[in-house]
Scaffold this motif. Structure first.
Motif, PDB file in Angstrom:
ATOM      1  N   GLU A 273       0.872  -1.282  -0.110  1.00 20.07           N
ATOM      2  CA  GLU A 273       0.135  -0.187  -0.168  1.00 20.07           C
ATOM      3  C   GLU A 273       0.732   1.227   0.028  1.00 20.07           C
ATOM      4  O   GLU A 273       0.331   2.319  -0.694  1.00 20.07           O
ATOM      5  CB  GLU A 273      -1.049   0.051   1.265  1.00 20.07           C
ATOM      6  N   LYS A 274       2.203   1.203   0.685  1.00 16.97           N
ATOM      7  CA  LYS A 274       2.904   2.303   0.606  1.00 16.97           C
ATOM      8  C   LYS A 274       3.597   2.509  -0.632  1.00 16.97           C
ATOM      9  O   LYS A 274       4.480   3.204  -0.950  1.00 16.97           O
ATOM     10  CB  LYS A 274       4.220   2.215   1.845  1.00 16.97           C
ATOM     11  N   GLY A 275       3.675   1.793  -1.669  1.00 12.67           N
ATOM     12  CA  GLY A 275       4.167   1.445  -2.849  1.00 12.67           C
ATOM     13  C   GLY A 275       5.673   0.985  -2.778  1.00 12.67           C
ATOM     14  O   GLY A 275       6.428   1.547  -3.842  1.00 12.67           O
ATOM     15  N   ASN A 276       5.787   0.302  -1.860  1.00 14.19           N
ATOM     16  CA  ASN A 276       7.386  -0.066  -1.524  1.00 14.19           C
ATOM     17  C   ASN A 276       7.637  -1.277  -2.296  1.00 14.19           C
ATOM     18  O   ASN A 276       6.795  -2.273  -2.647  1.00 14.19           O
ATOM     19  CB  ASN A 276       7.609  -0.652  -0.013  1.00 14.19           C
ATOM     20  N   ILE A 277       8.745  -1.432  -3.013  1.00 19.90           N
ATOM     21  CA  ILE A 277       9.564  -2.630  -3.441  1.00 19.90           C
ATOM     22  C   ILE A 277       9.503  -3.326  -2.249  1.00 19.90           C
ATOM     23  O   ILE A 277      10.220  -3.099  -1.118  1.00 19.90           O
ATOM     24  CB  ILE A 277      10.654  -2.291  -4.013  1.00 19.90           C
ATOM     25  N   VAL A 278       9.265  -4.648  -2.302  1.00 18.15           N
ATOM     26  CA  VAL A 278       9.115  -5.647  -1.056  1.00 18.15           C
ATOM     27  C   VAL A 278      10.313  -6.670  -1.330  1.00 18.15           C
ATOM     28  O   VAL A 278      10.315  -7.456  -2.277  1.00 18.15           O
ATOM     29  CB  VAL A 278       8.020  -6.153  -0.567  1.00 18.15           C
ATOM     30  N   ILE A 279      11.510  -7.091  -0.539  1.00 18.84           N
ATOM     31  CA  ILE A 279      12.104  -8.072  -0.477  1.00 18.84           C
ATOM     32  C   ILE A 279      11.707  -9.122   0.709  1.00 18.84           C
ATOM     33  O   ILE A 279      11.912  -8.756   1.909  1.00 18.84           O
ATOM     34  CB  ILE A 279      13.680  -7.844  -0.316  1.00 18.84           C
ATOM     35  N   LEU A 280      11.449 -10.465   0.255  1.00 17.89           N
ATOM     36  CA  LEU A 280      11.241 -11.294   1.219  1.00 17.89           C
ATOM     37  C   LEU A 280      12.431 -12.015   1.389  1.00 17.89           C
ATOM     38  O   LEU A 280      13.106 -12.599   0.515  1.00 17.89           O
ATOM     39  CB  LEU A 280      10.060 -12.447   1.014  1.00 17.89           C
ATOM     40  N   LYS A 281      12.954 -11.941   2.798  1.00 20.21           N
ATOM     41  CA  LYS A 281      14.347 -12.698   2.879  1.00 20.21           C
ATOM     42  C   LYS A 281      14.194 -13.783   3.928  1.00 20.21           C
ATOM     43  O   LYS A 281      13.823 -13.723   4.967  1.00 20.21           O
ATOM     44  CB  LYS A 281      15.240 -11.719   3.582  1.00 20.21           C
ATOM     45  N   PHE A 282      14.104 -15.188   3.170  1.00 18.65           N
ATOM     46  CA  PHE A 282      13.956 -16.399   4.134  1.00 18.65           C
ATOM     47  C   PHE A 282      15.287 -16.821   4.599  1.00 18.65           C
ATOM     48  O   PHE A 282      16.324 -16.958   3.824  1.00 18.65           O
ATOM     49  CB  PHE A 282      13.315 -17.453   3.048  1.00 18.65           C
ATOM     50  N   ILE A 283      15.360 -16.913   5.952  1.00 18.95           N
ATOM     51  CA  ILE A 283      16.647 -17.229   6.540  1.00 18.95           C
ATOM     52  C   ILE A 283      16.380 -18.620   7.546  1.00 18.95           C
ATOM     53  O   ILE A 283      15.196 -18.729   7.796  1.00 18.95           O
ATOM     54  CB  ILE A 283      17.258 -16.067   7.451  1.00 18.95           C
ATOM     55  N   SER A 284      17.552 -18.948   8.179  1.00 14.75           N
ATOM     56  CA  SER A 284      17.549 -19.705   9.385  1.00 14.75           C
ATOM     57  C   SER A 284      18.494 -18.790  10.393  1.00 14.75           C
ATOM     58  O   SER A 284      19.336 -18.482  10.058  1.00 14.75           O
ATOM     59  CB  SER A 284      17.946 -20.973   8.862  1.00 14.75           C
ATOM     60  N   GLU A 285      18.122 -19.155  11.494  1.00 18.79           N
ATOM     61  CA  GLU A 285      18.766 -18.339  12.749  1.00 18.79           C
ATOM     62  C   GLU A 285      20.236 -18.666  12.725  1.00 18.79           C
ATOM     63  O   GLU A 285      21.088 -17.941  12.958  1.00 18.79           O
ATOM     64  CB  GLU A 285      18.287 -18.613  13.898  1.00 18.79           C
ATOM     65  N   TYR A 286      20.634 -20.004  12.291  1.00 13.79           N
ATOM     66  CA  TYR A 286      22.162 -20.095  12.457  1.00 13.79           C
ATOM     67  C   TYR A 286      22.793 -20.665  11.420  1.00 13.79           C
ATOM     68  O   TYR A 286      23.788 -21.263  10.937  1.00 13.79           O
ATOM     69  CB  TYR A 286      22.117 -21.973  13.251  1.00 13.79           C
ATOM     70  N   CYS A 287      22.372 -20.106  10.234  1.00 14.02           N
ATOM     71  CA  CYS A 287      22.920 -20.161   8.789  1.00 14.02           C
ATOM     72  C   CYS A 287      23.874 -19.034   8.585  1.00 14.02           C
ATOM     73  O   CYS A 287      23.551 -17.812   8.647  1.00 14.02           O
ATOM     74  CB  CYS A 287      21.814 -20.026   7.936  1.00 14.02           C
ATOM     75  N   ASP A 288      25.162 -19.364   8.317  1.00 14.24           N
ATOM     76  CA  ASP A 288      26.429 -18.481   8.040  1.00 14.24           C
ATOM     77  C   ASP A 288      26.049 -17.627   6.693  1.00 14.24           C
ATOM     78  O   ASP A 288      26.374 -16.495   6.611  1.00 14.24           O
ATOM     79  CB  ASP A 288      27.628 -19.253   7.915  1.00 14.24           C
ATOM     80  N   ALA A 289      25.451 -18.247   5.777  1.00 13.64           N
ATOM     81  CA  ALA A 289      25.172 -17.668   4.603  1.00 13.64           C
ATOM     82  C   ALA A 289      24.134 -16.799   4.711  1.00 13.64           C
ATOM     83  O   ALA A 289      23.950 -15.587   3.997  1.00 13.64           O
ATOM     84  CB  ALA A 289      24.892 -18.705   3.481  1.00 13.64           C
ATOM     85  N   CYS A 290      23.202 -16.860   5.602  1.00 17.81           N
ATOM     86  CA  CYS A 290      22.080 -16.083   5.894  1.00 17.81           C
ATOM     87  C   CYS A 290      22.664 -14.755   6.537  1.00 17.81           C
ATOM     88  O   CYS A 290      22.240 -13.632   6.210  1.00 17.81           O
ATOM     89  CB  CYS A 290      20.989 -16.703   6.814  1.00 17.81           C
ATOM     90  N   MET A 291      23.666 -15.150   7.365  1.00 15.71           N
ATOM     91  CA  MET A 291      24.281 -13.728   7.978  1.00 15.71           C
ATOM     92  C   MET A 291      25.002 -13.042   6.941  1.00 15.71           C
ATOM     93  O   MET A 291      25.167 -11.717   6.922  1.00 15.71           O
ATOM     94  CB  MET A 291      25.273 -14.357   9.210  1.00 15.71           C
ATOM     95  N   ALA A 292      25.594 -13.669   6.049  1.00 15.30           N
ATOM     96  CA  ALA A 292      26.271 -13.025   4.892  1.00 15.30           C
ATOM     97  C   ALA A 292      25.262 -12.443   4.021  1.00 15.30           C
ATOM     98  O   ALA A 292      25.686 -11.037   3.635  1.00 15.30           O
ATOM     99  CB  ALA A 292      27.321 -13.904   4.087  1.00 15.30           C
ATOM    100  N   LEU A 293      24.311 -12.676   3.681  1.00 20.03           N
ATOM    101  CA  LEU A 293      23.189 -11.879   3.014  1.00 20.03           C
ATOM    102  C   LEU A 293      22.756 -10.743   3.808  1.00 20.03           C
ATOM    103  O   LEU A 293      22.509  -9.591   3.257  1.00 20.03           O
ATOM    104  CB  LEU A 293      21.769 -12.652   2.795  1.00 20.03           C
ATOM    105  N   GLY A 294      22.514 -11.079   5.089  1.00 20.59           N
ATOM    106  CA  GLY A 294      22.327  -9.808   5.799  1.00 20.59           C
ATOM    107  C   GLY A 294      23.330  -8.753   5.836  1.00 20.59           C
ATOM    108  O   GLY A 294      22.808  -7.352   5.863  1.00 20.59           O
ATOM    109  N   PHE A 295      24.472  -9.031   5.842  1.00 27.13           N
ATOM    110  CA  PHE A 295      25.431  -7.894   5.688  1.00 27.13           C
ATOM    111  C   PHE A 295      25.608  -6.960   4.317  1.00 27.13           C
ATOM    112  O   PHE A 295      25.730  -6.074   4.423  1.00 27.13           O
ATOM    113  CB  PHE A 295      27.148  -8.758   5.962  1.00 27.13           C
ATOM    114  N   GLU A 296      25.095  -8.087   3.343  1.00 24.68           N
ATOM    115  CA  GLU A 296      24.903  -7.524   2.060  1.00 24.68           C
ATOM    116  C   GLU A 296      23.849  -6.338   1.956  1.00 24.68           C
ATOM    117  O   GLU A 296      23.870  -5.265   1.438  1.00 24.68           O
ATOM    118  CB  GLU A 296      24.874  -8.350   0.788  1.00 24.68           C
TER     119      GLU A 296
END
Length: 107
Positions: free
Chosen positions: A20-43
């Motif tokens: 409704e705000k007109g935003n582009i939305v990124i759905l980021k599916f992660i797991s709490e103990y996933c190193d690659a997920c942490m790396a994506l978070g930094f990006e």
């Protein structure tokens, strides 16, 4: 760029509000103990503050497995990027560099 943690209870309401705000939305599916997920978070943090019209909905697959299933998430991290409610720009598993994310969201 706002990062909003969501679960199965509040997902649809938050997603609708962002569209409704007109935003582009990124759905980021992660797991709490996933190193690659942490790396994506930094990006994604590299893009923080650059875009007022982009929201990231962070979904922990361990807590929201049904959402992951609905969106066809088989590996984490996975990102799904929506230009609007009806238009998926991108869907990919793995870590993506900030510069590549910028190319996708600069529509």
């Amino acid at each position: 760029m706002a990062i909003i943690k969501v679960d199965e209870v509040d997902f649809q309401e938050v997603l609708s509000n962002e569209f409704e705000k007109g935003n582009i939305v990124i759905l980021k599916f992660i797991s709490e103990y996933c190193d690659a997920c942490m790396a994506l978070g930094f990006e994604l943090q590299e893009l923080n503050g650059k875009y007022d019209n982009v929201s990231i909905l962070e979904i922990d697959c361990g807590e929201s497995g049904e959402l992951a299933s609905i969106y066809g998430v088989f590996e984490v991290p996975t990102m799904v990027i929506y230009e609007n409610e009806d238009s998926v720009l991108w869907h990919q598993e793995g870590v993506v560099l900030a510069q590549d994310i910028e190319k996708i969201i600069n529509v």
